[in-house]
Structures are given as structure tokens and as C-alpha cells.
Write a protein that holds these residues in place. Sequence first.
Motif, PDB file in Angstrom:
ATOM      1  N   TYR A 189      71.340 -14.223  31.521  1.00 44.09           N
ATOM      2  CA  TYR A 189      71.379 -13.091  30.599  1.00 44.09           C
ATOM      3  C   TYR A 189      72.012 -13.480  29.266  1.00 44.09           C
ATOM      4  O   TYR A 189      71.564 -13.038  28.210  1.00 44.09           O
ATOM      5  N   ASN A 200      70.091 -13.364  25.843  1.00 42.66           N
ATOM      6  CA  ASN A 200      70.678 -12.606  24.738  1.00 42.66           C
ATOM      7  C   ASN A 200      70.662 -13.429  23.455  1.00 42.66           C
ATOM      8  O   ASN A 200      70.236 -12.952  22.407  1.00 42.66           O
ATOM      9  N   ASN A 217      72.612  -4.787  29.270  1.00 34.76           N
ATOM     10  CA  ASN A 217      71.636  -3.716  29.082  1.00 34.76           C
ATOM     11  C   ASN A 217      71.803  -3.058  27.711  1.00 34.76           C
ATOM     12  O   ASN A 217      70.816  -2.707  27.060  1.00 34.76           O
ATOM     13  N   THR A 259      70.030  -5.138  25.162  1.00 33.13           N
ATOM     14  CA  THR A 259      68.578  -4.982  25.257  1.00 33.13           C
ATOM     15  C   THR A 259      68.137  -3.639  24.693  1.00 33.13           C
ATOM     16  O   THR A 259      67.134  -3.555  23.968  1.00 33.13           O
ATOM     17  N   ARG A 267      68.316  -3.836  20.876  1.00 37.13           N
ATOM     18  CA  ARG A 267      67.272  -4.721  20.350  1.00 37.13           C
ATOM     19  C   ARG A 267      65.923  -4.001  20.385  1.00 37.13           C
ATOM     20  O   ARG A 267      65.112  -4.145  19.470  1.00 37.13           O
ATOM     21  N   LEU A 282      62.140 -10.748  28.686  1.00 39.15           N
ATOM     22  CA  LEU A 282      63.060 -11.741  29.241  1.00 39.15           C
ATOM     23  C   LEU A 282      62.318 -12.952  29.786  1.00 39.15           C
ATOM     24  O   LEU A 282      62.657 -14.089  29.456  1.00 39.15           O
TER      25      LEU A 282
END
Length: 165
Positions: free
Chosen positions: A8, A12, A131, A134, A137, A156
Motif C-alpha cells: 500500500y 501510494n 483508504n 485513495t 486521489r 492498484l
Amino acid sequence: MTAPWGHYARYNRLANETLYEACAALSDEERRRDLGAFFRSVHGTLNHLLLGDRIWMTRFEGGQHPSTDLGAVLYDDFTELRAARVAMDARIERFVADLPRAFAAGTIRYLNNSGFTSEDPLDVLLPHFFNHQTHHRAQVHTLLSQLGRDPPVLDLHRVLRPNPA
């Protein structure tokens, strides 16, 4: 690296690099245009995302972050904002690389931005942290569309491919 946090953190960083590259193609006026998003503009949303990451990383590292307006503009200049984003993403990757497996089994106690003391389990807060990134974004992705730009692919599994296609 504690899985899945390492994946993650890498995602990111790569997603932010991709998104910032797309945002760099905008004029300053476009980045600041109020498009009705929660943090109004691309620039406002990118600042919020960095602020949120600062707050959570400070808490994860055992510190207390002062309460602040979540819409605060940390960096008025896009180049400085981008450099701060790069530094934050490196900080996140270093943090998860050294994260003991038992970390997620703990809790943290913190003062939230509304002034209330909270204590939450890290096995909920770590997924929330990623989260949140995300989620915002995706807002910038939509704002790019509203500005008539083709937003980049940020899925992802595509971002993490060795040779994205």
C-alpha cells in the motif's frame, strides 16, 4: 516490510507520482479553480491529502499533531507541495518497512481535529490511512476530468505492475 502495508505504501507513492505528473500539466489557475469539491480545487484537495498524511503519520509515530483546519493550505506553491508530497511518501515507505508485525494489534490514543480524545485500533486506522489517500486521489481524478483532462490510471493492480500496460 509488513504485508500488506508495504504494498500500500508503494502504491501510494507511485499513484501520487502519477497523479502529480497529471496535475503538473495544469495551469496554476486550473489547479486552483473552485470546482465544487469538498476542498474546492485540485490544489486544495492535494493540500488536504498531505495534511491528513502528516496528522496520521505523526500519530502512528507516537506524537500528537496540533488540531488544524482540514482545508488548510500547507503549500501555496505547487512545486513546493509536490516536493513535500515526495518527502511524505518516502516517510511512509520507511515507516512501514520497519513496522513490527505486532504494531497493527495495538491502539493509539489521540486528540482528533474536533478536540475529542479518541482511542482506536491500529488494525482499523492503518487501512483508514491508505483508504483516505485513495479517496482523495479519486476526487482529484474527477476534478481532472471536469477540467477536460484525461485522468491517469490509478488502479492498484495496474500501478503496481512491473511494466504497466
